[in-house]
Design a protein around this motif. Sequence first.
Motif, PDB file in Angstrom:
ATOM      1  N   GLY A  85       6.178  34.109 -42.363  1.00 19.97           N
ATOM      2  CA  GLY A  85       5.090  34.069 -43.323  1.00 19.97           C
ATOM      3  C   GLY A  85       5.455  33.462 -44.649  1.00 19.97           C
ATOM      4  O   GLY A  85       4.582  33.155 -45.458  1.00 19.97           O
ATOM      5  N   ASP A  86       6.752  33.278 -44.909  1.00 24.54           N
ATOM      6  CA  ASP A  86       7.230  32.752 -46.175  1.00 24.54           C
ATOM      7  C   ASP A  86       7.576  31.269 -46.068  1.00 24.54           C
ATOM      8  O   ASP A  86       7.119  30.450 -46.857  1.00 24.54           O
ATOM      9  N   THR A  87       8.372  30.912 -45.081  1.00 27.04           N
ATOM     10  CA  THR A  87       8.776  29.531 -44.878  1.00 27.04           C
ATOM     11  C   THR A  87       7.906  28.890 -43.801  1.00 27.04           C
ATOM     12  O   THR A  87       7.855  29.367 -42.664  1.00 27.04           O
ATOM     13  N   TRP A  88       7.223  27.803 -44.164  1.00 23.54           N
ATOM     14  CA  TRP A  88       6.331  27.102 -43.250  1.00 23.54           C
ATOM     15  C   TRP A  88       6.864  25.705 -42.964  1.00 23.54           C
ATOM     16  O   TRP A  88       7.380  25.029 -43.854  1.00 23.54           O
ATOM     17  N   THR A  89       6.710  25.260 -41.737  1.00 15.86           N
ATOM     18  CA  THR A  89       7.139  23.938 -41.321  1.00 15.86           C
ATOM     19  C   THR A  89       5.929  23.090 -40.967  1.00 15.86           C
ATOM     20  O   THR A  89       5.099  23.481 -40.134  1.00 15.86           O
ATOM     21  N   PHE A  90       5.814  21.943 -41.624  1.00 13.54           N
ATOM     22  CA  PHE A  90       4.736  21.006 -41.345  1.00 13.54           C
ATOM     23  C   PHE A  90       4.961  20.388 -39.974  1.00 13.54           C
ATOM     24  O   PHE A  90       6.063  19.965 -39.652  1.00 13.54           O
ATOM     25  N   ASN A  91       3.898  20.336 -39.146  1.00 14.43           N
ATOM     26  CA  ASN A  91       4.053  19.944 -37.760  1.00 14.43           C
ATOM     27  C   ASN A  91       2.932  19.004 -37.319  1.00 14.43           C
ATOM     28  O   ASN A  91       2.037  19.395 -36.557  1.00 14.43           O
ATOM     29  N   ILE A 138       3.951  21.020 -47.018  1.00 14.10           N
ATOM     30  CA  ILE A 138       3.867  19.702 -47.631  1.00 14.10           C
ATOM     31  C   ILE A 138       3.334  19.850 -49.043  1.00 14.10           C
ATOM     32  O   ILE A 138       2.875  20.907 -49.445  1.00 14.10           O
ATOM     33  N   THR A 139       3.394  18.788 -49.820  1.00 12.47           N
ATOM     34  CA  THR A 139       2.795  18.782 -51.149  1.00 12.47           C
ATOM     35  C   THR A 139       1.549  17.906 -51.117  1.00 12.47           C
ATOM     36  O   THR A 139       1.385  17.048 -50.263  1.00 12.47           O
ATOM     37  N   GLY A 140       0.662  18.149 -52.089  1.00 16.81           N
ATOM     38  CA  GLY A 140      -0.589  17.406 -52.122  1.00 16.81           C
ATOM     39  C   GLY A 140      -1.747  18.302 -51.745  1.00 16.81           C
ATOM     40  O   GLY A 140      -1.578  19.432 -51.319  1.00 16.81           O
TER      41      GLY A 140
END
Length: 376
Positions: free
Chosen positions: A235-241, A200-202
């Motif tokens: 480790g590179d692409t993360w999914t907000f959950n 996410i951003t912020g």
Amino acid sequence: APFGYTALCWSDYLGQLVAAGPDTSMTSGVTYSLSADGVTWTDYPISGPLNMCRKLISADSLNIIMSITGGTVTPPYYGIYLSSDGHTYSPYVTFADFPADVIWCESLGLFVGCGMRSSVLPPYTDSTIISTSPDGITWTERFGHSTASGSGSRILSLAYDPVGNLMVGVGTDFIYHGFYGFVFSTDGGITWTDSSAPPITGAITWNDVAWSPTLGMFVASSSDDLDQFAYSYDGDTWTFNPQSCGSGEWISLVWDPTHAKFVCISDSGNISAESSDGLTFTAGGTTGTPTGGVEVVYAAGLLCCVAVYSAAVGDAFATFSGESTPPTGYMYLSDIISTLLDRVGLDASQYDVSRLTTTVVRGYLRTKQMSVRDTI
């Protein structure tokens, strides 16, 4: 007991839990407490100018307990203390003014630590850093990321996948200072890269991260908003959950290999949450009624998770033992050892069965050229 436990670890080579916190005066000294069963504890007060333990780490192949201990008002604010018995420590220079986390990578024979170096001179810039050490004494800086002073942008937690030789770090997601809070390394912690796809951003703080060898995934927990988690397979692409498990202050997270689930604790709201797939978390349960979660660890010799909660003198310890009985047709190894002792005419109650269990498990894993921590 100390006034508020602040750190906890399980030591395979000692066969004991080690906890630490400031002494009851809150001004001078640290108390280390040891327990083989998580119930009965022995306190070892150590007087001195330092009164805070940030982290405890057990390097089992080195027979070393590392304590990140501090409390001074001038840099370096913390120091590294090493012990062979868990309660007698010798001081060494740390790798950061404010170390946040250190992990021991058994297969690499390497400590990896993260933290922040704080500048008290113009231009007042802070640096989040990651360093490595083979012995806990000599450190080599591997990663540095400058941020504006006071932004709080830094790496707070590390986790390692020994099979894929993949390491990740999570921390403060403070995009206004060019840092998204997720980094990873594919060469054993030597070189590091910012995540290309943060969840996410912020501004958000990711407190802890854990690796599951069973699921092949990293999971991170946050305390900034309600029930925020993230996961990654590379480790590179993360999914907000985001989840709905009853609390927003998820302060510590661990993988429990015995019961094949993630366990995390909160410093407010629900005591714990659990997930068997790393995707859906539900409110968990503990024994006792502790408040103010600090840290949860997997105790290999006890085959369960243990958490420390810091509320007042005589802090509570809670156990997360998963199933109350083993699956049909199976027995816990500790029960088998107790039965064998009884059958040869020995009173199992007179033996430290948890330590014997750990010794048996470690002996078996040595034949497979593995360590207990390699299985976690």
